[in-house]
Design a protein around this motif. Structure first.
Motif, mmCIF file in Angstrom:
data_model
loop_
_atom_site.group_PDB
_atom_site.id
_atom_site.type_symbol
_atom_site.label_atom_id
_atom_site.label_comp_id
_atom_site.label_asym_id
_atom_site.label_seq_id
_atom_site.Cartn_x
_atom_site.Cartn_y
_atom_site.Cartn_z
ATOM 1 N N GLU A 199 0.840 -1.203 0.000
ATOM 2 C CA GLU A 199 0.000 0.000 0.000
ATOM 3 C C GLU A 199 0.874 1.253 0.000
ATOM 4 N N ASP A 200 1.930 1.240 0.797
ATOM 5 C CA ASP A 200 2.834 2.393 0.838
ATOM 6 C C ASP A 200 3.634 2.527 -0.457
ATOM 7 N N VAL A 201 4.001 1.407 -1.087
ATOM 8 C CA VAL A 201 4.689 1.460 -2.387
ATOM 9 C C VAL A 201 3.761 2.100 -3.416
ATOM 10 N N LEU A 202 2.507 1.694 -3.427
ATOM 11 C CA LEU A 202 1.536 2.277 -4.354
ATOM 12 C C LEU A 202 1.391 3.777 -4.109
ATOM 13 N N GLY A 203 1.283 4.161 -2.849
ATOM 14 C CA GLY A 203 1.183 5.587 -2.535
ATOM 15 C C GLY A 203 2.414 6.352 -2.994
ATOM 16 N N ALA A 204 3.592 5.797 -2.722
ATOM 17 C CA ALA A 204 4.845 6.467 -3.121
ATOM 18 C C ALA A 204 4.940 6.583 -4.636
ATOM 19 N N ALA A 205 4.463 5.583 -5.341
ATOM 20 C CA ALA A 205 4.474 5.624 -6.806
ATOM 21 C C ALA A 205 3.576 6.734 -7.336
ATOM 22 N N ASN A 206 2.648 7.170 -6.501
ATOM 23 C CA ASN A 206 1.723 8.236 -6.894
ATOM 24 C C ASN A 206 1.971 9.532 -6.135
ATOM 25 N N GLY A 207 3.180 9.671 -5.599
ATOM 26 C CA GLY A 207 3.593 10.924 -4.984
ATOM 27 C C GLY A 207 3.158 11.155 -3.558
ATOM 28 N N LYS A 208 2.655 10.122 -2.888
ATOM 29 C CA LYS A 208 2.218 10.279 -1.502
ATOM 30 C C LYS A 208 3.278 9.705 -0.562
ATOM 31 N N PRO A 209 3.482 10.322 0.567
ATOM 32 C CA PRO A 209 4.411 9.748 1.550
ATOM 33 C C PRO A 209 3.815 8.484 2.162
ATOM 34 N N PRO A 210 4.653 7.595 2.659
ATOM 35 C CA PRO A 210 4.131 6.361 3.275
ATOM 36 C C PRO A 210 3.164 6.672 4.411
ATOM 37 N N ALA A 211 2.062 5.957 4.438
ATOM 38 C CA ALA A 211 1.074 6.144 5.488
ATOM 39 C C ALA A 211 1.430 5.332 6.730
ATOM 40 N N GLN A 212 2.045 4.176 6.532
ATOM 41 C CA GLN A 212 2.283 3.275 7.647
ATOM 42 C C GLN A 212 3.763 3.128 8.020
ATOM 43 N N HIS A 213 4.637 3.282 7.066
ATOM 44 C CA HIS A 213 6.050 2.954 7.281
ATOM 45 C C HIS A 213 6.944 4.157 6.990
ATOM 46 N N ARG A 214 6.702 5.227 7.695
ATOM 47 C CA ARG A 214 7.446 6.471 7.460
ATOM 48 C C ARG A 214 8.939 6.324 7.742
ATOM 49 N N ASP A 215 9.297 5.459 8.681
ATOM 50 C CA ASP A 215 10.705 5.318 9.061
ATOM 51 C C ASP A 215 11.553 4.643 7.985
ATOM 52 N N ILE A 216 10.933 4.017 7.016
ATOM 53 C CA ILE A 216 11.675 3.365 5.932
ATOM 54 C C ILE A 216 11.285 3.948 4.579
ATOM 55 N N GLN A 217 10.881 5.192 4.585
ATOM 56 C CA GLN A 217 10.406 5.871 3.384
ATOM 57 C C GLN A 217 11.401 5.788 2.223
ATOM 58 N N PRO A 218 12.701 5.956 2.429
ATOM 59 C CA PRO A 218 13.614 5.869 1.279
ATOM 60 C C PRO A 218 13.598 4.494 0.599
ATOM 61 N N ARG A 219 13.464 3.454 1.367
ATOM 62 C CA ARG A 219 13.423 2.104 0.785
ATOM 63 C C ARG A 219 12.123 1.875 0.021
ATOM 64 N N ILE A 220 11.036 2.378 0.571
ATOM 65 C CA ILE A 220 9.744 2.271 -0.117
ATOM 66 C C ILE A 220 9.769 3.076 -1.408
ATOM 67 N N ALA A 221 10.319 4.276 -1.355
ATOM 68 C CA ALA A 221 10.403 5.123 -2.549
ATOM 69 C C ALA A 221 11.265 4.467 -3.625
ATOM 70 N N ALA A 222 12.337 3.811 -3.224
ATOM 71 C CA ALA A 222 13.211 3.137 -4.195
ATOM 72 C C ALA A 222 12.461 2.017 -4.917
ATOM 73 N N ILE A 223 11.672 1.268 -4.182
ATOM 74 C CA ILE A 223 10.865 0.216 -4.814
ATOM 75 C C ILE A 223 9.856 0.853 -5.758
ATOM 76 N N ALA A 224 9.175 1.892 -5.294
ATOM 77 C CA ALA A 224 8.139 2.550 -6.088
ATOM 78 C C ALA A 224 8.692 3.120 -7.393
ATOM 79 N N GLN A 225 9.909 3.618 -7.363
ATOM 80 C CA GLN A 225 10.510 4.189 -8.566
ATOM 81 C C GLN A 225 10.897 3.118 -9.583
ATOM 82 N N ARG A 226 11.080 1.919 -9.110
ATOM 83 C CA ARG A 226 11.570 0.824 -9.962
ATOM 84 C C ARG A 226 10.446 0.015 -10.618
#
Length: 132
Positions: A59-86
């Motif tokens: 859910e957070d990967v989907l949000g990050a892919a659409n420009g939203k910050p993680p809703a549940q896992h803010r402490d690992i936002q860079p890792r989620i964003a990296a997945i979302a970009q890929r």
């Protein structure tokens, strides 16, 4: 949440992140193998303990892919964003469907490491197909 429960949650989330990072092509399969060995040794750890956190990460990967910050896992936002970009939306959709399949198989007492191996390989093939 008690400190022990928080520690267990973070261990599970770390395993799931390793799986999704590998599936997204951000890490080699050997990265997953390092994590899966300890996962396999946890005989009392049931597969279903990992499914709800997997949905939360996706859910957070989907949000990050659409420009939203993680809703549940803010402490690992860079890792989620990296997945979302890929990955693509189709990859995220396939990842959710794969977790759905694992949910359906939980009662069949499947091998949890083998199930995650298959999930990673199928999703990795989808990413590799996009970049080819």
């Amino acid at each position: 949440m008690t400190s022990r429960r928080l520690e267990v949650f973070r261990e599970r989330r770390t395993l799931l992140l390793a799986a999704f990072e590998c599936a997204a092509g951000l890490a080699p399969f050997s990265h997953w193998i390092q994590h899966s060995e300890s996962f396999a040794n946890r005989k009392s750890e049931k597969l279903d303990y990992y499914l709800k956190p997997a949905y939360g990460l996706l859910e957070d990967v989907l949000g990050a892919a659409n420009g939203k910050p993680p809703a549940q896992h803010r402490d690992i936002q860079p890792r989620i964003a990296a997945i979302a970009q890929r990955v693509s939306f189709g990859w995220i959709e396939q990842a959710v469907q794969s977790v759905d399949e694992l949910t359906a198989m939980v009662r069949r007492n499947i091998q949890k490491v083998g199930a995650f191996d298959a999930l990673i390989i199928n999703l990795r093939n989808r990413v590799d197909g996009l970049s080819a």
